[in-house]
Design an enzyme around this catalytic site. Structure first.
Site, mmCIF file in Angstrom:
data_model
loop_
_atom_site.group_PDB
_atom_site.id
_atom_site.type_symbol
_atom_site.label_atom_id
_atom_site.label_comp_id
_atom_site.label_asym_id
_atom_site.label_seq_id
_atom_site.Cartn_x
_atom_site.Cartn_y
_atom_site.Cartn_z
ATOM 1 N N SER A 26 -54.621 -40.871 1.468
ATOM 2 C CA SER A 26 -53.370 -40.131 1.288
ATOM 3 C C SER A 26 -52.740 -39.847 2.655
ATOM 4 O O SER A 26 -52.402 -40.772 3.381
ATOM 5 C CB SER A 26 -53.641 -38.860 0.482
ATOM 6 N N GLU A 41 -53.036 -43.502 -10.641
ATOM 7 C CA GLU A 41 -52.853 -42.410 -9.685
ATOM 8 C C GLU A 41 -51.388 -42.174 -9.371
ATOM 9 O O GLU A 41 -50.495 -42.785 -9.962
ATOM 10 C CB GLU A 41 -53.648 -42.692 -8.412
ATOM 11 N N HIS A 85 -56.099 -40.552 -7.645
ATOM 12 C CA HIS A 85 -55.783 -40.471 -6.216
ATOM 13 C C HIS A 85 -57.064 -40.410 -5.381
ATOM 14 O O HIS A 85 -57.101 -40.906 -4.264
ATOM 15 C CB HIS A 85 -54.915 -39.236 -5.973
#
Length: 303
Positions: A111, A248, A275
């Site tokens: 991320s 996700e 995620h």
């Protein structure tokens, strides 16, 4: 490198918590997301890679302001100006690398950490053997468009309308609003429940998270809203793995496009992964990672 915890002192005087697991001559530095998150989903990375037949020393750390590391006083405007920017966290990665004595290593980031990997591979790629971008787009517009699709799939039209009303009124603490965020989190962030990443208290540094992201994963009101790295992807010269979960918040099609635009990159996806697909489906996630490292080590990794 010696296994276990090491506290390093940055040139700015703050202290960062680092931890190294595993053994071998291959080194992987792992960056967490958030921003303002913490390292915990990397804690078993070395053992997961060993299950795949690969010995790797994995070093993780909590970025400045996160969990075990020092947290500056973000009520100070000068501190906010100095630290709450991309350049600070990017250069922090290289200072950590330097103080740990890492070179010719692999860098993985999830991320927000995947954003830093992209930027690091362009600016500091001379130190890298390979880069792994885990669940991060190259431009936020793709992400925000996908978030709208995610909400429409997971919630009723009335529920989506209610969330948008709360967001327009800056009413993020609303209990009903947060209940819908929880539905989305369980469907697209942490699909494996109960979440291994949950705590008795919220350990996210909300000063950092709020400055870049906003209130939650499904609405962006911070600096990230305008982030776009697409034109820079061509400058990433190291072998690169782009890995997304199949279910996700980050759109799989964007991951595929990124792998096409980076000169020497491949895209892989994790079935049933959200995620945090390294937690949701570790066997597949770490097989992809181990295969990538083996190929780079053998000189057989090709787009």
């Amino acid at each position: 490198m010696k296994q276990g915890t090491k506290i390093i002192t940055l040139d700015n005087g703050y202290h960062l918590w680092t931890n190294t697991q595993g053994e071998g001559d291959i080194h992987l530095l792992a960056l967490h997301g958030g921003p303002g998150g913490e390292h915990e989903y990397w804690e078993d990375a070395a053992s997961q890679l060993k299950k795949q037949g690969l010995n790797v020393q994995v070093t993780m750390y909590d970025q400045l302001g996160s969990w075990y590391s020092d947290s500056p006083d973000f009520s100070d405007p000068q501190v906010r100006k100095d630290i709450l920017n991309y350049e600070y966290f990017l250069d922090e990665v290289d200072e950590v690398r330097d103080k740990l004595g890492l070179d010719n290593f692999y860098l993985i980031g999830q991320s927000w950490g995947g954003l830093l990997v992209q930027e690091y591979a362009e600016k500091y790629g001379m130190h890298l053997k390979g880069a792994i971008v885990s669940s991060m787009v190259d431009r936020i517009d793709d992400y925000t468009k996908h978030l709208e699709q995610v909400r429409e799939e997971a919630l009723t039209p009335d529920q989506v309308a209610y969330m948008k009303k709360c967001e327009a009124n800056n009413d993020y603490d609303n209990e009903r609003y947060q209940s819908y965020v929880d539905i989305l989190n369980k469907g697209y962030i942490d699909r494996k429940q109960p979440s291994k990443l949950s705590h008795l208290i919220d350990v996210t540094n909300t000063d950092i998270y709020g400055a870049f992201q906003g209130d939650n994963e499904f609405v962006i009101t911070g600096k990230l809203a305008e982030w776009n790295f697409t034109d820079h992807l061509k400058n990433i010269k190291v072998p690169t793995l782009v890995t997304f979960g199949e279910h996700e918040t980050m759109p799989v099609e964007t991951g595929k496009r990124m792998a096409q635009m980076i000169p020497n990159a491949k895209f892989v996806s994790t079935p049933e992964g959200g995620h945090h697909h390294m937690v949701d489906n570790p066997d597949v996630y770490y097989k992809h990672l181990a295969d990538f490292i083996r190929q780079v080590e053998a000189g057989t990794f090709n787009k």
